[in-house]
Write a protein that holds these residues in place. Structure first.
Motif, PDB file in Angstrom:
ATOM      1  N   VAL A  71       0.845  -1.202   0.000  1.00 19.40           N
ATOM      2  CA  VAL A  71       0.000   0.000   0.000  1.00 19.40           C
ATOM      3  C   VAL A  71       0.877   1.246   0.000  1.00 19.40           C
ATOM      4  CG1 VAL A  71      -1.739   1.314   1.274  1.00 19.40           C
ATOM      5  CG2 VAL A  71      -1.963  -1.153   1.063  1.00 19.40           C
ATOM      6  N   ILE A  72       1.954   1.229   0.765  1.00 20.32           N
ATOM      7  CA  ILE A  72       2.878   2.365   0.794  1.00 20.32           C
ATOM      8  C   ILE A  72       3.488   2.584  -0.583  1.00 20.32           C
ATOM      9  CG2 ILE A  72       5.105   3.160   1.717  1.00 20.32           C
ATOM     10  CD1 ILE A  72       4.234   1.752   4.385  1.00 20.32           C
ATOM     11  N   GLU A  73       3.905   1.507  -1.223  1.00 18.24           N
ATOM     12  CA  GLU A  73       4.481   1.620  -2.569  1.00 18.24           C
ATOM     13  C   GLU A  73       3.438   2.112  -3.574  1.00 18.24           C
ATOM     14  OE1 GLU A  73       7.115   1.957  -5.509  1.00 18.24           O
ATOM     15  OE2 GLU A  73       7.560   1.681  -3.376  1.00 18.24           O
ATOM     16  N   VAL A 102      -3.936  15.112  -7.865  1.00 20.46           N
ATOM     17  CA  VAL A 102      -2.574  15.278  -7.357  1.00 20.46           C
ATOM     18  C   VAL A 102      -2.594  15.621  -5.865  1.00 20.46           C
ATOM     19  CG1 VAL A 102      -2.134  17.740  -7.875  1.00 20.46           C
ATOM     20  CG2 VAL A 102      -0.278  16.083  -7.976  1.00 20.46           C
ATOM     21  N   LEU A 103      -3.533  16.436  -5.434  1.00 24.47           N
ATOM     22  CA  LEU A 103      -3.602  16.787  -4.018  1.00 24.47           C
ATOM     23  C   LEU A 103      -4.087  15.614  -3.166  1.00 24.47           C
ATOM     24  CD1 LEU A 103      -4.962  20.417  -4.388  1.00 24.47           C
ATOM     25  CD2 LEU A 103      -2.664  19.722  -3.667  1.00 24.47           C
ATOM     26  N   HIS A 104      -5.012  14.840  -3.691  1.00 23.29           N
ATOM     27  CA  HIS A 104      -5.479  13.636  -2.992  1.00 23.29           C
ATOM     28  C   HIS A 104      -4.324  12.643  -2.860  1.00 23.29           C
ATOM     29  CE1 HIS A 104      -7.431   9.674  -2.627  1.00 23.29           C
ATOM     30  NE2 HIS A 104      -8.375  10.330  -1.971  1.00 23.29           N
ATOM     31  N   ALA A 105      -3.615  12.398  -3.958  1.00 27.20           N
ATOM     32  CA  ALA A 105      -2.491  11.464  -3.937  1.00 27.20           C
ATOM     33  C   ALA A 105      -1.394  11.950  -3.001  1.00 27.20           C
ATOM     34  CB  ALA A 105      -1.930  11.275  -5.351  1.00 27.20           C
ATOM     35  N   GLN A 106      -1.138  13.237  -2.996  1.00 28.07           N
ATOM     36  CA  GLN A 106      -0.111  13.809  -2.119  1.00 28.07           C
ATOM     37  C   GLN A 106      -0.486  13.629  -0.657  1.00 28.07           C
ATOM     38  OE1 GLN A 106       2.875  15.106  -2.965  1.00 28.07           O
ATOM     39  NE2 GLN A 106       3.324  15.353  -0.806  1.00 28.07           N
ATOM     40  N   LEU A 133       3.558   7.454   3.905  1.00 30.34           N
ATOM     41  CA  LEU A 133       5.007   7.587   4.093  1.00 30.34           C
ATOM     42  C   LEU A 133       5.345   7.847   5.560  1.00 30.34           C
ATOM     43  CD1 LEU A 133       5.953   9.522   0.852  1.00 30.34           C
ATOM     44  CD2 LEU A 133       6.330   7.101   1.374  1.00 30.34           C
ATOM     45  N   LEU A 134       4.465   8.543   6.269  1.00 35.95           N
ATOM     46  CA  LEU A 134       4.656   8.700   7.710  1.00 35.95           C
ATOM     47  C   LEU A 134       4.491   7.366   8.430  1.00 35.95           C
ATOM     48  CD1 LEU A 134       2.860  12.087   8.477  1.00 35.95           C
ATOM     49  CD2 LEU A 134       5.291  11.558   8.777  1.00 35.95           C
TER      50      LEU A 134
END
Length: 164
Positions: free
Chosen positions: A20-22, A53-57, A64-65
């Motif tokens: 999921v992180i990847e 892009v904002l949703h993905a970010q 990533l945290l």
């Protein structure tokens, strides 16, 4: 790859936290590449592209945290780390504090210029994107652990403050 297509195909499979992180990293990179290509060609960015892009970010930032906490955490298992983030992120899915009745609020607050109006709309849009990202995050978590464990994590998070 659109966010809707990715989430519909992803709902059918059970993934590891690492997968999921990847996946979140790849989606963030894909959307950033799309924006970069469009800007380099002088194309206009649509609201859908900006939303994606904002949703993905946002989603990738949270995952990533999680990854950082798993790698360098305080001795918590990956499941405990994910449960901690569930408690931090859950309040975002129901956050109505940023609801803005635009017409009324602008009259009451005296916001008159286009700049202030645009900023208020962008803030509301970011809150909605954060809500959607929280729902996506929590859906992804339910695919990682048995439903009963995910429900317990969601139930135990009620009333806790968001710190993510």
């Amino acid at each position: 790859m659109s966010r809707a297509l990715a989430s519909s195909s992803a709902q059918r499979e059970t993934l590891s936290v690492e997968a999921v992180i990847e996946q979140a990293r790849q989606m963030r990179q894909h959307n950033a590449d799309t924006v970069g290509r469009r800007l380099s060609r002088g194309e206009r960015l649509s609201a859908e592209v900006l939303y994606d892009v904002l949703h993905a970010q946002t989603l990738a930032g949270w995952w990533l945290l999680v990854d950082r906490h798993i790698q360098h955490g305080q001795g918590l298992t990956p499941e405990q780390t994910v449960a901690r983030f569930v408690s931090w992120i859950s309040p975002y899915q129901d956050d109505d504090s940023s609801v803005l009745d635009t017409v009324t609020s602008f009259r009451v607050l005296g916001l008159r210029c286009e700049h202030e109006l645009a900023l208020a709309h962008v803030e509301r849009a970011l809150a909605l994107i954060r809500q959607d990202a929280a729902r996506t995050f929590l859906t992804q978590v339910t695919r990682l652990v048995p439903a009963s464990s995910a429900e317990q994590a969601l139930d135990s998070s009620a009333g806790q403050e968001a710190e993510a």
